[in-house]
Design a protein around this motif. Structure first.
Motif, PDB file in Angstrom:
ATOM      1  N   ARG A  25       0.811  -1.206   0.000  1.00  0.00           N
ATOM      2  CA  ARG A  25       0.000   0.000   0.000  1.00  0.00           C
ATOM      3  C   ARG A  25       0.851   1.265   0.000  1.00  0.00           C
ATOM      4  O   ARG A  25       0.474   2.281  -0.568  1.00  0.00           O
ATOM      5  CB  ARG A  25      -0.904  -0.030   1.237  1.00  0.00           C
ATOM      6  N   THR A  50      -8.825   4.275  -1.898  1.00  0.00           N
ATOM      7  CA  THR A  50      -9.678   4.155  -0.722  1.00  0.00           C
ATOM      8  C   THR A  50     -11.140   3.908  -1.098  1.00  0.00           C
ATOM      9  O   THR A  50     -11.849   3.176  -0.401  1.00  0.00           O
ATOM     10  CB  THR A  50      -9.555   5.395   0.175  1.00  0.00           C
ATOM     11  N   TYR A  94     -11.335   0.250  -2.098  1.00  0.00           N
ATOM     12  CA  TYR A  94     -11.106  -0.513  -0.881  1.00  0.00           C
ATOM     13  C   TYR A  94     -12.380  -0.536  -0.041  1.00  0.00           C
ATOM     14  O   TYR A  94     -12.845  -1.590   0.397  1.00  0.00           O
ATOM     15  CB  TYR A  94      -9.954   0.126  -0.104  1.00  0.00           C
ATOM     16  N   GLY A 123      -6.998  -1.779  -4.144  1.00  0.00           N
ATOM     17  CA  GLY A 123      -8.011  -1.566  -3.119  1.00  0.00           C
ATOM     18  C   GLY A 123      -8.985  -2.719  -3.021  1.00  0.00           C
ATOM     19  O   GLY A 123      -9.363  -3.151  -1.921  1.00  0.00           O
ATOM     20  N   ASP A 172     -10.412   6.555  10.460  1.00  0.00           N
ATOM     21  CA  ASP A 172      -9.631   5.931   9.387  1.00  0.00           C
ATOM     22  C   ASP A 172      -9.037   6.948   8.412  1.00  0.00           C
ATOM     23  O   ASP A 172      -7.882   6.784   7.978  1.00  0.00           O
ATOM     24  CB  ASP A 172     -10.489   4.920   8.620  1.00  0.00           C
ATOM     25  N   TRP A 174      -5.134   7.221   6.985  1.00  0.00           N
ATOM     26  CA  TRP A 174      -4.755   7.296   5.575  1.00  0.00           C
ATOM     27  C   TRP A 174      -3.841   8.503   5.342  1.00  0.00           C
ATOM     28  O   TRP A 174      -2.861   8.420   4.583  1.00  0.00           O
ATOM     29  CB  TRP A 174      -5.992   7.424   4.681  1.00  0.00           C
ATOM     30  N   THR A 227     -13.314   3.771   5.007  1.00  0.00           N
ATOM     31  CA  THR A 227     -12.674   4.082   3.739  1.00  0.00           C
ATOM     32  C   THR A 227     -13.506   5.022   2.875  1.00  0.00           C
ATOM     33  O   THR A 227     -12.956   5.693   1.997  1.00  0.00           O
ATOM     34  CB  THR A 227     -12.345   2.805   2.966  1.00  0.00           C
ATOM     35  N   GLY A 241     -12.222   7.973   4.121  1.00  0.00           N
ATOM     36  CA  GLY A 241     -10.874   8.064   3.572  1.00  0.00           C
ATOM     37  C   GLY A 241     -10.843   8.402   2.100  1.00  0.00           C
ATOM     38  O   GLY A 241      -9.828   8.894   1.592  1.00  0.00           O
TER      39      GLY A 241
END
Length: 441
Positions: A33, A62, A65, A116, A255, A259, A385, A388
């Protein structure tokens, strides 16, 4: 068929070997990542990226993901952790290697999207594995250990990526790091099986793993009570358990900060303190080593409190309050005039985040039955995410705005202020939906 070491004697501690496998998978996950963020000084020159362009690439990763975590959780619940985890790593390893084929920004977007999708399976599979292999009182420590792989991956990356790039070029760097996942798959195939079918697990260890009483974790939740009492029930109304809203809110708010720490700290140190590819390694290694200590220490703290007789939810509550407070000093970074005090504050912040992360995952494991846990973790990870995915868009535009004004450092300080408040708000949401609803006993 059991692809485990049948000829070897049964163990009373085999569950810790399983945690070791989860640790190495998470290490590879975060190494793959982070490669792009470390190569950003090289790639932004070659492809003429602005901060907004880079933010868009982070958002692509993101978004896919987050959008894939719920599906990944569902698949893992259906096919099991063994095959589900293998499928996830095959996808993300091929995607990581595929970055080497990117001839421009569009190619990187495709590679980041596929990365992701594959990496979305890591945490649902790992948390479900911990729930299968550990009693409640040990879960936070087990999650803390495997989750520390995120930080080891972040430590290994600045140690190996710049030398590889300088010697072999950025394309070979993506290929070599991406190929590591296939080595892990071999170990997982031969060493993993569920505890009840694993010949390396002794009767004593199996009794320890299954020692938790069958009872609802959330007081007054009638739906949870009925369903936990009926183990034959195949469905579970996840959204009727209010704990899901606390878990998803906590991930949504915190989160995105992780990131930012992961994808922008190399760029921050390069832009503000003028560190080139050769000099980035030392400060980043210090920061992410601290994160490793935080991950294990955070899991140890709540497990220690439970061992002293605290209710599990109360232990998570007060441990997470401490971790949220430990992140607030990032708001003072604007008052610092030299790099190493800033490194100290950032080290405390990332350590506290990882301690928080180890505990918020175990909050979910405490509140939901194992058979739906991958889906619950998928929902929380999806929420995190999604935040994110939006946050990098804002970060990139803030930094480009202040860069145009000749004051890039001010842009970074705004982001650090947001980071300092986010965890306090997230803890409040967890208190409303989880902590306040559980009676100590």
């Amino acid at each position: 068929m059991r692809p485990t070491g049948d000829a070897l004697p049964a163990s009373s501690n085999y569950r810790w070997i399983i945690v070791g496998l989860l640790f190495f998978a998470t290490t590879i996950n975060y190494l793959d990542r982070q490669v792009m963020s470390l190569l950003k000084p090289v790639l932004e020159k070659e492809f003429n990226w602005s901060e907004t362009d880079y933010g868009d690439l982070v958002t692509i990763f993101t978004f896919f993901y987050g959008a894939s975590t719920l599906l990944a959780g569902y698949i893992i619940d259906r096919v099991g952790t063994k095959l589900g985890y293998i499928g996830a790593i095959v996808v993300w390893s091929l995607a990581a290697m595929g970055h080497a084929l990117a001839g421009g920004t569009a190619g990187f977007m495709v590679a980041r999207a596929l990365l992701g999708i594959g990496e979305a399976g890591n945490f649902p599979a790992s948390i479900k594995t911990v729930a299968e292999w550990f009693p409640q009182k040990e879960r936070a420590l087990a999650v803390g250990i495997f989750n520390s792989g995120a930080n080891i991956g972040a430590v290994v990356a600045p140690a190996v990526v710049p030398p590889l790039a300088l010697m072999l070029g950025w394309q070979m760097t993506f290929i070599i790091t991406g190929a590591l996942g296939f080595l892990w798959i071999v170990a997982w195939w031969f060493y993993y099986e569920v505890p009840a079918r694993h010949k390396r697990v002794s009767a004593a260890e199996l009794a320890h793993i299954t020692s938790d009483p069958v009872e609802p974790s959330v007081a007054g939740d009638a739906a949870a009570t009925d369903l936990l009492a009926d183990k034959a029930e195949t469905s579970y109304p996840i959204f009727s358990n209010k704990a899901i809203w606390g878990f998803m809110s906590g991930k949504l708010l915190t989160d995105p900060i992780w990131w930012f720490f992961l994808f922008w700290l190399p760029s921050y140190l390069s832009n503000i303190y003028h560190l080139d590819l050769k000099k980035l390694g030392a400060p980043l290694i210090v920061i992410y080593l601290a994160a490793t200590i935080g991950s294990v220490g955070g899991g140890w703290l709540s497990s220690r409190l439970i061992g002293k007789g605290w209710h599990p939810t109360r232990a998570r509550q007060w441990a997470m309050a401490l971790f949220a407070i430990c992140i607030t000093p990032v708001m003072a970074i604007s008052q610092m005039n030299s790099m190493w005090p800033v490194i100290g504050i950032l080290s405390l912040a990332v350590a506290a985040h990882q301690a928080w992360s180890a505990n918020i995952f175990t909050v979910a494991a405490d509140q939901f039955p194992k058979r739906v846990l991958s889906r619950v973790v998928g929902l929380g990870t999806m929420a995190g995410t999604m935040g994110g995915a939006v946050f990098p868009l804002m970060v990139g535009r803030i930094l480009d705005h202040y860069k145009a004004l000749g004051s890039l450092s001010e842009g970074y300080y705004i982001i650090f202020y947001i980071a300092g408040f986010a965890y306090l708000v997230a803890w409040t949401m967890l208190y409303i939906f989880v902590f306040s609803r559980v009676k100590s006993r």
